[in-house]
Design an enzyme around this catalytic site. Structure first.
Site, mmCIF file in Angstrom:
data_model
loop_
_atom_site.group_PDB
_atom_site.id
_atom_site.type_symbol
_atom_site.label_atom_id
_atom_site.label_comp_id
_atom_site.label_asym_id
_atom_site.label_seq_id
_atom_site.Cartn_x
_atom_site.Cartn_y
_atom_site.Cartn_z
ATOM 1 N N GLY A 124 40.609 19.139 -30.482
ATOM 2 C CA GLY A 124 40.600 17.593 -31.097
ATOM 3 C C GLY A 124 41.979 17.218 -31.342
ATOM 4 N N LYS A 125 42.324 15.890 -31.906
ATOM 5 C CA LYS A 125 43.414 15.352 -32.005
ATOM 6 C C LYS A 125 44.545 16.103 -32.736
ATOM 7 C CE LYS A 125 43.157 10.567 -31.039
ATOM 8 N NZ LYS A 125 41.760 10.050 -31.202
ATOM 9 N N ARG A 126 44.055 16.728 -33.788
ATOM 10 C CA ARG A 126 45.133 17.484 -34.383
ATOM 11 C C ARG A 126 45.686 18.768 -33.478
ATOM 12 N NH1 ARG A 126 42.175 22.268 -36.993
ATOM 13 N NH2 ARG A 126 40.069 21.583 -36.283
ATOM 14 N N GLY A 147 46.468 18.448 -30.422
ATOM 15 C CA GLY A 147 47.325 17.778 -29.246
ATOM 16 C C GLY A 147 46.409 17.286 -28.029
#
Ligand code: GLU
Length: 473
Positions: free
Chosen positions: A245-247, A249
Site C-alpha cells: 500500500g501507500k505506506r 512506497g
C-alpha cells in the site's frame, strides 16, 4: 509462433509500481521472443470503459511512465472504450448461436436473490431463471441483459504458467452478464474480445485477476476461440508482508522519478522482485531480454525493499555517462541554488562528475554534492567548515594561497605536490592542510579528492574563494 503480450492498465490513477512490473514482464517476454525466438510484440490497451472514473491525465501518466521506463509498445495504444460496438456484436453473436440468452430479471428480483444469499451466508449467484425460459414470456418495459450460458457441470481448468493447474467447479460460477441492458459490454467480455482481436498469445498480469481467468475461459469456450496462455504473477507485498500500500512506497512511477531514481534502476529492481536468474542482482536490459522466461517467476509474494532499490540506483548512477548526469542534476541545482548557477558551472560539472557520482545513491544526493562546482562566490560555509578556517586553519590557508599561486601547471599532481610541500615545511600532516582547504573551497567538510576539486575549479576560482574566506576573517 509470434508471441503477443499486452499491458492493459485501467487509467484510474497513476502507473504504480506493481503495474510497472507487470508491464516490464510483458515487455521482456515479447522482446525475448522477438530477439531469440520466432517473433514477439508488446501491445498497450487502455481499459477505459469506466467513464465515471476515467481521467485523460491518468492515460498520459501511463504513457509517460512507460516511456520513461523504456517500455515502448508496438503500434498505437488501443482504447477499450472505443471498441464497445465490437464487444456488443460478439455478445449478440453468442445469443444467435444459443450460447447466451436474454435475461429479463428486474432489479427487485436480483435484490431478492442477493438477500437470500446473504441470509444463507453464501455469495450471490444468479439462479439462471431465464436460461431456458421462452423469450415470449419477456415482460414489457425491461431492457434485457445478455448472459453467457455457462457450463453447469464439471470444472473450468487453467494451466497457469506461474500458478500451475488451477480449477474451479463450474457450479461456483453463475451465468455472467456479457452485455448490459443499456447495450454496454461488461469488463469480462471486453477483455476477452480485445485479447482475441489483438491476437494476444500470453496474458501476463497480477494474480488478483486469477479468478477472472475462469470466467474469461468460459467466454473463450463459448466462442470457440483459442485461449491464450495465462501467467498470473504474485502481487508485491510491503516489507512487513502485508499487501503493498501507500505506506510501503506504493507510489506512482513519477514519484520515483521525482525522488531521483533512474529508470534502469527501477527496472532492474522490479525485474528481480518476482523473477530470478541464479543469484544475479545486477542485470542489464540486454541480459534481461536474453534471460527472461515465465518459468523463473516466483510463486511467492515478493517483498518491496526500498534500501535495495536505493543501492541499485547508486550502482546505475555510477554506470551512467557523466553528461547525462549533468543534464539531470542541473535542474535540481537550479532549484537548490535558486537559479544562481555559476557561469562556469556546466563545464566544471562535466569534469567533476566522475568523482561526484562515486558517492551518490540518488540524484538529489548527487546534486547536493555537485553544488561545490555550481555555487557562486562568496560561498556560504557550513558550521563545521567554518570552524576549520579559523585560527590555525586560517594561517595555513594564508600560506597555501601563496603556494597555489606559484603552481605553474594547474593539474592534480602539481597541486598535490604543492600542498604536500607546504605540509612538510610546516611539519603537519597533509590532512591538516587539506581540511581547511576543502572547507574554504567547497564550504563543507566532505567532497571528492580536494586536489581534483582544486584542479576542476581552476586557478581564478580557487584563489577567489580563498580570498573570500581570508578577507572575511
Ligand atoms: N485493467 C486491469 C487492471 O488494471 C488488467 C486486466 C488484465 O490484465 O486482464 O488491473
Amino acid at each position: 509462433m509470434t508471441v503477443v503480450t499486452r499491458f492493459a492498465p485501467s487509467p484510474t490513477g497513476l502507473l504504480h509500481i506493481g503495474g510497472a512490473r507487470t508491464a516490464l514482464y510483458n515487455w521482456l517476454f515479447a522482446k525475448h521472443h522477438a530477439e531469440y525466438g520466432t517473433g514477439g510484440r508488446f501491445l498497450l490497451r487502455i481499459e477505459d470503459t469506466d467513464r465515471k472514473r476515467h481521467a485523460e491525465d491518468a492515460v498520459e501518466a501511463i504513457y509517460d511512465g512507460l516511456s520513461w521506463l523504456g517500455l515502448n509498445w508496438d503500434g498505437e495504444a488501443i482504447s477499450q472504450f472505443t471498441r464497445a460496438e465490437r464487444h456488443a456484436e460478439i455478445a449478440r453473436q453468442l445469443l444467435d448461436e444459443g450460447k447466451a440468452y436474454h435475461c429479463y430479471c428486474t432489479p427487485e428480483e436480483l435484490n431478492e436473490m442477493r438477500e437470500a444469499a446473504r441470509a444463507e451466508g453464501r455469495k450471490m449467484m444468479y439462479d439462471g431463471r431465464w436460461r431456458d425460459r421462452d423469450p415470449a414470456d419477456a415482460p414489457a418495459g425491461v431492457d434485457p441483459v445478455i448472459r453467457l450460458k455457462a457450463p453447469q457441470d464439471g470444472e473450468t481448468i487453467i494451466q497457469d504458467l506461474v500458478q500451475g493447474e488451477v480449477k474451479v467447479d463450474n457450479g461456483q460460477l453463475d451465468d455472467m452478464i456479457l452485455l448490459r441492458g443499456d447495450g454496454t459490454p461488461t469488463y469480462m467480455l471486453a477483455v476477452v474480445v480485445d485479447d482475441h482481436d489483438m491476437e494476444v498469445s500470453h496474458v501476463i498480469r497480477g494474480d488478483d485477476h486469477l479468478n477472472n481467468a475462469f470466467r474469461q475461459t468460459q467466454i473463450y469456450r463459448g466462442l470457440g476461440w483459442d485461449i491464450p496462455a495465462f501467467a498470473h504473477i504474485p502481487l508485491i507485498h510491503g516489507a512487513d508482508g502485508a499487501k503493498m500500500g501507500k505506506r510501503h512506497g506504493a507510489l506512482g512511477i513519477d514519484a520515483y522519478r521525482d525522488q531521483g531514481f533512474l529508470p534502469e534502476a527501477i527496472c532492474n529492481y522490479l525485474l528481480r522482485l518476482g523473477w530470478s536468474h541464479g543469484d544475479d542482482e545486477i542485470i542489464s536490459r540486454d541480459e534481461a531480454v536474453e534471460w527472461f522466461s515465465l518459468e523463473a517467476i516466483g510463486r511467492g509474494a515478493a517483498r518491496f525493499d526500498a534500501d535495495k532499490l536505493t543501492n541499485l540506483n547508486g550502482h546505475y548512477i555510477r554506470q551512467s555517462e557523466d553528461s547525462r548526469l549533468v543534464d539531470l542534476v542541473i535542474p535540481l541545482l537550479a532549484l537548490s541554488l535558486k537559479g544562481t548557477l555559476d557561469e562556469g558551472a556546466e563545464s566544471r560539472l562535466i569534469k567533476g562528475m566522475a568523482g561526484l557520482k562515486e558517492r551518490a545513491k540518488t540524484l538529489p544526493e548527487l546534486a547536493e554534492s555537485a553544488e561545490i562546482y555550481a555555487m557562486t562566490r562568496p560561498l556560504r560555509l557550513n558550521e563545521k567548515a567554518d570552524q576549520l578556517v579559523q585560527g590555525v586553519g586560517r594561517d595555513h590557508l594564508d600560506s597555501l594561497r601563496g603556494r597555489l599561486t606559484d603552481v605553474g601547471d594547474w593539474n592534480h599532481e602539481a597541486l598535490e605536490n604543492a600542498v604536500r610541500a607546504y605540509a612538510d615545511s610546516a611539519d603537519i600532516k597533509l590532512g591538516k592542510a587539506a581540511q581547511p582547504l576543502r572547507a574554504a573551497l567547497t564550504g563543507r567538510t566532505v567532497s571528492p579528492s580536494i586536489f581534483e576539486v582544486i584542479e576542476i575549479l581552476g586557478r581564478d576560482e580557487v584563489l577567489g574563494r580563498l580570498d573570500d574566506v581570508l578577507k572575511d576573517l
